[in-house]
Design a protein around this motif. Sequence first.
Motif, PDB file in Angstrom:
ATOM      1  N   ILE A 247     101.509  -7.593 -16.242  1.00 32.86           N
ATOM      2  CA  ILE A 247      99.896  -7.492 -16.100  1.00 32.86           C
ATOM      3  C   ILE A 247      99.452  -9.081 -16.050  1.00 32.86           C
ATOM      4  CG2 ILE A 247      99.612  -5.432 -16.993  1.00 32.86           C
ATOM      5  CD1 ILE A 247      98.514  -6.012 -19.546  1.00 32.86           C
ATOM      6  N   ASP A 248      97.771  -9.235 -15.586  1.00 26.75           N
ATOM      7  CA  ASP A 248      97.161 -10.111 -15.310  1.00 26.75           C
ATOM      8  C   ASP A 248      95.811  -9.533 -15.728  1.00 26.75           C
ATOM      9  OD1 ASP A 248      96.292 -12.778 -15.054  1.00 26.75           O
ATOM     10  OD2 ASP A 248      96.176 -12.954 -13.452  1.00 26.75           O
ATOM     11  N   ILE A 249      95.392 -10.450 -16.937  1.00 18.50           N
ATOM     12  CA  ILE A 249      93.684  -9.004 -17.142  1.00 18.50           C
ATOM     13  C   ILE A 249      92.481 -10.385 -17.007  1.00 18.50           C
ATOM     14  CG2 ILE A 249      95.140  -7.406 -18.155  1.00 18.50           C
ATOM     15  CD1 ILE A 249      94.349  -8.408 -21.097  1.00 18.50           C
TER      16      ILE A 249
ATOM     17  N   SER B 152      94.260 -15.233 -30.176  1.00 10.64           N
ATOM     18  CA  SER B 152      95.741 -16.310 -30.120  1.00 10.64           C
ATOM     19  C   SER B 152      96.151 -16.129 -28.223  1.00 10.64           C
ATOM     20  CB  SER B 152      96.774 -16.218 -30.790  1.00 10.64           C
ATOM     21  OG  SER B 152      97.992 -16.982 -30.303  1.00 10.64           O
ATOM     22  N   LEU B 153      96.168 -15.198 -27.827  1.00 12.63           N
ATOM     23  CA  LEU B 153      96.202 -14.201 -26.600  1.00 12.63           C
ATOM     24  C   LEU B 153      95.630 -14.666 -25.534  1.00 12.63           C
ATOM     25  CD1 LEU B 153      98.251 -10.754 -27.447  1.00 12.63           C
ATOM     26  CD2 LEU B 153      98.999 -13.024 -26.730  1.00 12.63           C
ATOM     27  N   ALA B 154      93.801 -14.553 -25.827  1.00 15.52           N
ATOM     28  CA  ALA B 154      93.407 -15.046 -24.597  1.00 15.52           C
ATOM     29  C   ALA B 154      93.771 -16.498 -24.359  1.00 15.52           C
ATOM     30  CB  ALA B 154      91.720 -14.511 -25.641  1.00 15.52           C
ATOM     31  N   ASP B 155      93.495 -17.107 -25.578  1.00 12.87           N
ATOM     32  CA  ASP B 155      93.551 -18.643 -25.140  1.00 12.87           C
ATOM     33  C   ASP B 155      95.156 -19.513 -24.566  1.00 12.87           C
ATOM     34  OD1 ASP B 155      91.320 -19.267 -26.943  1.00 12.87           O
ATOM     35  OD2 ASP B 155      92.603 -19.577 -28.322  1.00 12.87           O
ATOM     36  N   LYS B 156      96.278 -18.767 -24.476  1.00 14.22           N
ATOM     37  CA  LYS B 156      97.857 -18.528 -24.110  1.00 14.22           C
ATOM     38  C   LYS B 156      97.308 -17.811 -22.856  1.00 14.22           C
ATOM     39  CE  LYS B 156     102.772 -18.122 -24.305  1.00 14.22           C
ATOM     40  NZ  LYS B 156     103.512 -17.567 -25.658  1.00 14.22           N
ATOM     41  N   TYR B 157      96.698 -16.967 -21.997  1.00 16.76           N
ATOM     42  CA  TYR B 157      96.779 -16.205 -20.810  1.00 16.76           C
ATOM     43  C   TYR B 157      95.399 -15.848 -20.670  1.00 16.76           C
ATOM     44  CZ  TYR B 157     101.127 -14.658 -22.452  1.00 16.76           C
ATOM     45  OH  TYR B 157     102.934 -14.440 -22.974  1.00 16.76           O
TER      46      TYR B 157
ATOM     47  N   VAL C 106      86.281  -9.576 -25.717  1.00 16.81           N
ATOM     48  CA  VAL C 106      84.477  -9.204 -26.065  1.00 16.81           C
ATOM     49  C   VAL C 106      84.709  -8.648 -27.164  1.00 16.81           C
ATOM     50  CG1 VAL C 106      82.469  -7.747 -24.780  1.00 16.81           C
ATOM     51  CG2 VAL C 106      83.275  -9.562 -23.260  1.00 16.81           C
ATOM     52  N   VAL C 107      83.552  -8.337 -27.700  1.00 16.36           N
ATOM     53  CA  VAL C 107      84.237  -7.890 -29.147  1.00 16.36           C
ATOM     54  C   VAL C 107      82.313  -6.746 -29.257  1.00 16.36           C
ATOM     55  CG1 VAL C 107      84.470  -7.183 -32.130  1.00 16.36           C
ATOM     56  CG2 VAL C 107      86.000  -8.995 -30.442  1.00 16.36           C
ATOM     57  N   ASP C 108      82.763  -5.656 -29.679  1.00 20.63           N
ATOM     58  CA  ASP C 108      81.211  -4.418 -30.390  1.00 20.63           C
ATOM     59  C   ASP C 108      81.809  -4.739 -31.758  1.00 20.63           C
ATOM     60  OD1 ASP C 108      79.841  -2.751 -30.825  1.00 20.63           O
ATOM     61  OD2 ASP C 108      80.266  -1.780 -28.903  1.00 20.63           O
TER      62      ASP C 108
ATOM     63  N   ILE D 208      81.441  -8.407 -41.225  1.00 19.49           N
ATOM     64  CA  ILE D 208      82.382  -8.747 -40.609  1.00 19.49           C
ATOM     65  C   ILE D 208      81.765  -9.995 -39.971  1.00 19.49           C
ATOM     66  CG2 ILE D 208      84.029  -6.219 -40.706  1.00 19.49           C
ATOM     67  CD1 ILE D 208      82.940  -6.108 -37.769  1.00 19.49           C
ATOM     68  N   HIS D 209      82.578 -11.058 -39.736  1.00 16.85           N
ATOM     69  CA  HIS D 209      82.159 -12.351 -38.596  1.00 16.85           C
ATOM     70  C   HIS D 209      83.458 -12.181 -37.790  1.00 16.85           C
ATOM     71  CE1 HIS D 209      80.683 -15.630 -38.000  1.00 16.85           C
ATOM     72  NE2 HIS D 209      81.907 -16.371 -38.900  1.00 16.85           N
ATOM     73  N   VAL D 210      83.007 -12.102 -36.857  1.00 19.40           N
ATOM     74  CA  VAL D 210      84.315 -11.654 -35.266  1.00 19.40           C
ATOM     75  C   VAL D 210      83.841 -13.286 -34.358  1.00 19.40           C
ATOM     76  CG1 VAL D 210      84.457  -8.837 -35.943  1.00 19.40           C
ATOM     77  CG2 VAL D 210      82.322 -10.396 -34.193  1.00 19.40           C
ATOM     78  N   LEU D 211      83.043 -13.763 -34.639  1.00 21.25           N
ATOM     79  CA  LEU D 211      82.612 -14.465 -33.551  1.00 21.25           C
ATOM     80  C   LEU D 211      83.818 -15.229 -33.694  1.00 21.25           C
ATOM     81  CD1 LEU D 211      80.306 -15.330 -31.627  1.00 21.25           C
ATOM     82  CD2 LEU D 211      79.233 -17.013 -33.401  1.00 21.25           C
ATOM     83  N   PRO D 212      83.487 -16.186 -34.415  1.00 21.71           N
ATOM     84  CA  PRO D 212      85.162 -16.541 -34.298  1.00 21.71           C
ATOM     85  C   PRO D 212      86.261 -16.767 -33.355  1.00 21.71           C
ATOM     86  CG  PRO D 212      84.673 -17.076 -35.962  1.00 21.71           C
ATOM     87  CD  PRO D 212      84.410 -16.273 -36.187  1.00 21.71           C
ATOM     88  N   PHE D 213      86.292 -15.167 -33.435  1.00 20.56           N
ATOM     89  CA  PHE D 213      87.397 -15.254 -32.424  1.00 20.56           C
ATOM     90  C   PHE D 213      87.189 -14.268 -30.814  1.00 20.56           C
ATOM     91  CE2 PHE D 213      88.363 -13.871 -37.199  1.00 20.56           C
ATOM     92  CZ  PHE D 213      89.185 -15.089 -37.224  1.00 20.56           C
ATOM     93  N   ALA D 214      85.864 -14.248 -30.565  1.00 23.54           N
ATOM     94  CA  ALA D 214      85.502 -13.474 -29.227  1.00 23.54           C
ATOM     95  C   ALA D 214      84.528 -14.732 -28.469  1.00 23.54           C
ATOM     96  CB  ALA D 214      84.089 -12.532 -29.991  1.00 23.54           C
ATOM     97  N   ASP D 215      84.811 -14.348 -27.647  1.00 22.06           N
ATOM     98  CA  ASP D 215      84.156 -14.414 -26.235  1.00 22.06           C
ATOM     99  C   ASP D 215      82.252 -14.091 -26.572  1.00 22.06           C
ATOM    100  OD1 ASP D 215      86.414 -16.574 -25.091  1.00 22.06           O
ATOM    101  OD2 ASP D 215      86.388 -14.788 -25.202  1.00 22.06           O
ATOM    102  N   LEU D 216      82.444 -13.296 -26.599  1.00 19.98           N
ATOM    103  CA  LEU D 216      80.944 -12.730 -26.106  1.00 19.98           C
ATOM    104  C   LEU D 216      81.376 -11.642 -27.304  1.00 19.98           C
ATOM    105  CD1 LEU D 216      82.049 -12.386 -23.148  1.00 19.98           C
ATOM    106  CD2 LEU D 216      79.604 -12.681 -22.566  1.00 19.98           C
TER     107      LEU D 216
END
Length: 592
Positions: free
Chosen positions: A341-343, A366-371, A376-378, A387-395
């Motif tokens: 798959i390619d997403i 880590s997977l997002a950076d690699k692939y 997008v985190v709700d 919770i602090h999700v911003l460092p791990f999300a683009d949006l």
Amino acid sequence: MPSQEIGVPIPENTPHAVSVTLPTWEATVGYEEGQDWVVSKMTSGYPRFFIHGVIQELGRGIEAKYGREGERCMIFPTYKVAKRCREFIREKCNKPNVLIRVLQLSTRAPADDNERSTVIETNIGVVLFPAELFPLAKNYWQHSGEGISSRMGQYLLKELISDEDRNTSTSGGRSGSFKAAQQAHEIQQRSPSITLGSDGNTTNGSNSTSDDTNLFIEQKFGRVLDLKFAQQAKIALRRRISGKADKSHNQEEEMEKARRGKNLSETDVYLYPSGMASIFNAHQAVMNINKKNPKKSVCFGFPYVDTLNILKKFGEGVHFLGMGDDESLDKLEQELANGEIDIMALFCECPSNPLLKTPDLKRIRSLADKYKFAVVVDETVGNFLNIHVLPFADLVASSLTKVFSGDSNVMAGSLILNPSSPLYTELKQYFDEEYEDLFWAEDALYLERNSRDFADRAHKIDNTALAAVELLVKNPLISKVYYPSISESKKHYDAIKTSQGGYGGLISFLFHEPADAVCFFNAVNIHKGPSLGTNFTLACPYAILAHYDELDEIAKWDIDRNLIRISVGLEEKSQLLDALQASLDIAAAQHK
């Protein structure tokens, strides 16, 4: 006392209430099946599913004035949104030659500075289509979350549709819903104004009414600020969300400012008319930056229903990893590594609604950076104080309708761009060019007021929820309790939990015997209806309410048809625990 009358708004006597009373299990089933004994009593409902009476009346007026024979209409905040709805209907109806018209209507501009307090110029888009296509138009309204709000509908009705037009479109003249909304509007217009300074903070205005009367109106009815202060209210909201309020008067705001990070600006926060509109527009943005090479997205974990609908019905489609656990992430990583798959993006909730699972965001990043895909985190259920999700999300998307507002009388959403994201430049360019402010002025004014004590409310809810979880876990009738602090994914929650954060106010649970679930729900003396994050405790039979037509399908993802979900409110801890225990006792008594 919580009302047990079917169809009553929650809160009661609130013209723009977000929730509605469905007091029994049977009433919830009746609502889903369209049974007359329930639906005939519905005077309110969750706004993306139940079109407010004022908006219905506005629609009838527009149809009578501009429509052709056999046409219905759907109303949106801008012409561009209306065109998106038209494209959706055309794509889904399989009638290439169907006539679907888009009409742009405008309200007048203020004539002078005094009118800026009550008059606002706005341009709306109206989609006119054959009546048989109304369900598709309603699908777009529900999925995208971009429909007009009831407050906007109230204003447009007053400005665009004359009394004569209303009398033409309704046999009895003005409907009761319009009268109620208009009466509330008149009360609010008499309430004291509060001026917003340039920094987004508030200073009390003056009014000839006595101070006691002002306080009563402010607390009882809320208030509509002068419309001319709407933009300042939106600035205050974006600063509150970004942690960049200029004047931080307490430790919580200072902590939030530090935690959100130096690089995040209020200009990276975008406001929308609903949380679902935030997710919808995040999806639109990611599709746009991948338009030369369209791909599917991944929905990681079982989400709220319309998140999955957006990913299914717009764009290339979705890979659904409904369990949302570490094994699912293993599977995704393997498929990505093997080129199966390619997403373009991964969408997830943190934690998920209703099973309160937390994904491994560090590994996902880590997977997002690699692939090279977007994340997008709700964060609605967890909320950004916990919770602090911003460092791990683009949006980062959030429904501000929920605990951020609390009062259950305004719909809103936010979308944050992570300035440290590798996709930030592309995303920022897209929003600079395409973003439209769809958030109605009065709704912004209400939300600004409601959210001032967000931190205090959120912490109280967190503490009460922990006590409720403890009570439920110990009860022998209950087979399973879902909550982040006792979930198998607790380690992932704790990895993103803030130093002073809690585990949120949402709890789901199952009984060993389905009959006990019905008995408990019917007996429990709390508000019962859709939504969450309200200042009052709110319960629903979640699977029945959200997935009635697909109960067998959702069972594959561990969503039991008898699941009960409770959103903890601001009641005293002992009061809520007593109410829960009393209903558990009633359920236990039926076994004797």
